[in-house]
Design a protein around this motif. Sequence first.
Motif, mmCIF file in Angstrom:
data_model
loop_
_atom_site.group_PDB
_atom_site.id
_atom_site.type_symbol
_atom_site.label_atom_id
_atom_site.label_comp_id
_atom_site.label_asym_id
_atom_site.label_seq_id
_atom_site.Cartn_x
_atom_site.Cartn_y
_atom_site.Cartn_z
ATOM 1 N N TYR A 249 -6.976 1.818 -4.295
ATOM 2 C CA TYR A 249 -6.665 1.594 -5.705
ATOM 3 C C TYR A 249 -5.173 1.256 -5.806
ATOM 4 C CZ TYR A 249 -11.280 3.359 -6.749
ATOM 5 O OH TYR A 249 -12.637 3.511 -6.812
ATOM 6 N N TYR A 250 -4.871 0.368 -6.741
ATOM 7 C CA TYR A 250 -3.533 -0.225 -6.777
ATOM 8 C C TYR A 250 -2.922 -0.047 -8.172
ATOM 9 C CZ TYR A 250 0.071 -3.823 -6.006
ATOM 10 O OH TYR A 250 1.255 -4.502 -5.873
ATOM 11 N N PRO A 251 -2.224 1.062 -8.420
ATOM 12 C CA PRO A 251 -1.661 1.328 -9.751
ATOM 13 C C PRO A 251 -0.539 0.379 -10.150
ATOM 14 C CG PRO A 251 -0.977 3.019 -8.183
ATOM 15 C CD PRO A 251 -1.996 2.182 -7.480
ATOM 16 N N LEU A 252 -0.103 -0.478 -9.242
ATOM 17 C CA LEU A 252 0.978 -1.431 -9.551
ATOM 18 C C LEU A 252 0.439 -2.786 -10.018
ATOM 19 C CD1 LEU A 252 3.260 -0.681 -6.468
ATOM 20 C CD2 LEU A 252 3.241 0.437 -8.692
ATOM 21 N N TYR A 265 2.636 -11.710 -8.193
ATOM 22 C CA TYR A 265 2.250 -10.338 -7.880
ATOM 23 C C TYR A 265 0.733 -10.179 -7.843
ATOM 24 C CZ TYR A 265 7.097 -9.042 -8.951
ATOM 25 O OH TYR A 265 8.471 -8.935 -8.963
ATOM 26 N N LEU A 266 0.278 -9.249 -7.031
ATOM 27 C CA LEU A 266 -1.144 -8.914 -7.011
ATOM 28 C C LEU A 266 -1.512 -8.261 -8.335
ATOM 29 C CD1 LEU A 266 -3.809 -8.705 -5.399
ATOM 30 C CD2 LEU A 266 -3.058 -6.441 -4.655
ATOM 31 N N LYS A 267 -2.571 -8.763 -8.981
ATOM 32 C CA LYS A 267 -2.931 -8.338 -10.334
ATOM 33 C C LYS A 267 -4.269 -7.605 -10.391
ATOM 34 C CE LYS A 267 -0.470 -12.340 -12.266
ATOM 35 N NZ LYS A 267 -0.129 -12.981 -10.996
ATOM 36 N N TYR A 268 -4.783 -7.174 -9.251
ATOM 37 C CA TYR A 268 -6.076 -6.483 -9.207
ATOM 38 C C TYR A 268 -5.858 -4.981 -9.003
ATOM 39 C CZ TYR A 268 -8.343 -11.027 -8.884
ATOM 40 O OH TYR A 268 -8.799 -12.300 -9.154
ATOM 41 N N PRO A 269 -6.616 -4.133 -9.707
ATOM 42 C CA PRO A 269 -6.390 -2.688 -9.619
ATOM 43 C C PRO A 269 -7.042 -2.025 -8.413
ATOM 44 C CG PRO A 269 -8.132 -3.116 -11.172
ATOM 45 C CD PRO A 269 -7.626 -4.468 -10.725
ATOM 46 N N VAL A 270 -7.852 -2.750 -7.677
ATOM 47 C CA VAL A 270 -8.501 -2.189 -6.491
ATOM 48 C C VAL A 270 -8.754 -3.333 -5.514
ATOM 49 C CG1 VAL A 270 -10.799 -2.381 -7.572
ATOM 50 C CG2 VAL A 270 -10.455 -0.774 -5.678
ATOM 51 N N PHE A 271 -8.580 -3.065 -4.217
ATOM 52 C CA PHE A 271 -8.786 -4.112 -3.222
ATOM 53 C C PHE A 271 -9.285 -3.497 -1.920
ATOM 54 C CE2 PHE A 271 -4.215 -3.021 -2.860
ATOM 55 C CZ PHE A 271 -4.141 -2.663 -1.513
ATOM 56 N N GLU A 315 -0.501 10.808 -4.896
ATOM 57 C CA GLU A 315 -1.164 11.435 -3.761
ATOM 58 C C GLU A 315 -1.664 12.837 -4.087
ATOM 59 O OE1 GLU A 315 1.739 11.346 -0.728
ATOM 60 O OE2 GLU A 315 1.460 9.234 -0.237
ATOM 61 N N GLU A 316 -1.182 13.389 -5.208
ATOM 62 C CA GLU A 316 -1.377 14.803 -5.467
ATOM 63 C C GLU A 316 -2.847 15.201 -5.616
ATOM 64 O OE1 GLU A 316 0.544 16.992 -8.926
ATOM 65 O OE2 GLU A 316 2.083 16.922 -7.391
ATOM 66 N N ALA A 317 -3.558 14.676 -6.548
ATOM 67 C CA ALA A 317 -4.938 15.081 -6.797
ATOM 68 C C ALA A 317 -5.825 13.854 -6.875
ATOM 69 C CB ALA A 317 -5.018 15.893 -8.082
ATOM 70 N N ASN A 318 -5.737 13.023 -5.886
ATOM 71 C CA ASN A 318 -6.305 11.688 -5.993
ATOM 72 C C ASN A 318 -7.141 11.331 -4.770
ATOM 73 O OD1 ASN A 318 -6.561 9.440 -7.600
ATOM 74 N ND2 ASN A 318 -4.871 8.359 -6.644
ATOM 75 N N GLU A 319 -7.854 12.284 -4.229
ATOM 76 C CA GLU A 319 -8.567 12.046 -2.971
ATOM 77 C C GLU A 319 -9.671 11.005 -3.127
ATOM 78 O OE1 GLU A 319 -9.936 15.774 -1.540
ATOM 79 O OE2 GLU A 319 -7.919 16.604 -1.244
ATOM 80 N N ASP A 320 -10.297 10.939 -4.308
ATOM 81 C CA ASP A 320 -11.371 9.963 -4.499
ATOM 82 C C ASP A 320 -10.853 8.595 -4.936
ATOM 83 O OD1 ASP A 320 -10.550 11.022 -6.921
ATOM 84 O OD2 ASP A 320 -12.474 10.635 -7.890
ATOM 85 N N GLN A 321 -9.540 8.478 -5.144
ATOM 86 C CA GLN A 321 -8.927 7.193 -5.469
ATOM 87 C C GLN A 321 -7.690 7.000 -4.583
ATOM 88 O OE1 GLN A 321 -7.880 6.295 -9.504
ATOM 89 N NE2 GLN A 321 -9.971 6.171 -10.217
ATOM 90 N N PRO A 322 -7.861 6.751 -3.303
ATOM 91 C CA PRO A 322 -6.691 6.544 -2.442
ATOM 92 C C PRO A 322 -5.833 5.394 -2.959
ATOM 93 C CG PRO A 322 -8.713 5.814 -1.359
ATOM 94 C CD PRO A 322 -9.128 6.566 -2.578
ATOM 95 N N ALA A 323 -4.559 5.663 -3.178
ATOM 96 C CA ALA A 323 -3.688 4.699 -3.832
ATOM 97 C C ALA A 323 -2.813 3.967 -2.822
ATOM 98 C CB ALA A 323 -2.816 5.392 -4.866
#
Length: 357
Positions: A249-252, A265-271, A315-323
């Motif tokens: 997942y790509y929060p940027l 810039y990459l404009k997709y939220p997940v890749f 990274e804190e509580a995001n195990e199901d959404q690796p960023a």
Amino acid sequence: MFTSKKYPEQISGQELDDYLEMGWYRMGQSIFTCHFLSFGERLYSAIWLRLPLKGFKFKKRQRKLMRKNEHFRVLIRPANLDKSKEDLYQKYRWYCFKGNIAISLKDSLLDGKNRNIYNTLECCIYDEDKLIAVSFFDCGINSISSILGMYDPDYQSYSLGYYSMLLEMRYGLEHQFEYYYPGYVVPGYSRFDYKARIGQVEYFSLSKDQWLPYQSIQPADYPLNEMAAALDQLRIALKKHQVSSRVYYYPLFETHIFAFWDVNYLKYPVFLWCNTPDGQTDYLLIVYDLVRQSYLILQCSLLGQLPVFLEELFEEANEDQPAFLETLSVKQAILVDYNLEDLASAIARLKRVRRRK
């Protein structure tokens, strides 16, 4: 693209209708659309709603609230940002609103300017002569769009925020508008859920490019879930070809909105990240485009890394959404019309060619 923003010099009622029908919304004096949002350490889907007003009738609970508040005086008129509304905004901002909000009412509606390009009305609610709530809504030709509501926290038991929406809807019915647009909901983030409770609302399906009954939506229909599921199917297919990959997942993904540099810039939220041979500075990414209903192969490069405190946040509580927390730019994009298995085979061949270079 999934997040866009425009700054029109003027906007007609018909233009506003057209934007709203495409899932756009007013912000200050700009108009924008987005389909993905980041709150805290997670990414979410934004689901745009509208209420068809033809044949609409208020539910029993809504009528009860309107009767409860009918002793208040209501005025609907062209918007005027005077001191009484600014004072109420500041009280609401400090005592009722949790989250980011503009520092003034003028900044919120006018971007600090003195000119409004929208046809905006205000719905003012008074307890005798005391202003206790205000909402603002824009009028097009066939549509009205709810923009901002605020209320005096001393009157919290009267549900004035929701009540002002009902008054806006009643205005739309009385003036024969076709649609009422309350904004978006965010599945999994309950702050906006009240907007889906106003009636038999419809939602804008990004992948189908049409409005559908919200009561029929499933988690698999959320844009972020649709994209992630398509990429995970490809990951499984690649594994059969001994190609390792991982969904990130790509929060940027909104960097292009805020950046000063002219960069693609990459404009997709997940890749889907495909491992790259040592010594190569370009990276192979796969994204799934919901609008085109197709995969894209991207050649990307790294531009920079987030500050450490932001890394820790995601990274804190995001195990199901690796960023993935480094800024990416797109050097080349290839639209792929292959079926899933043929695409996996093509990527495997491409990986072997890149490995030999």
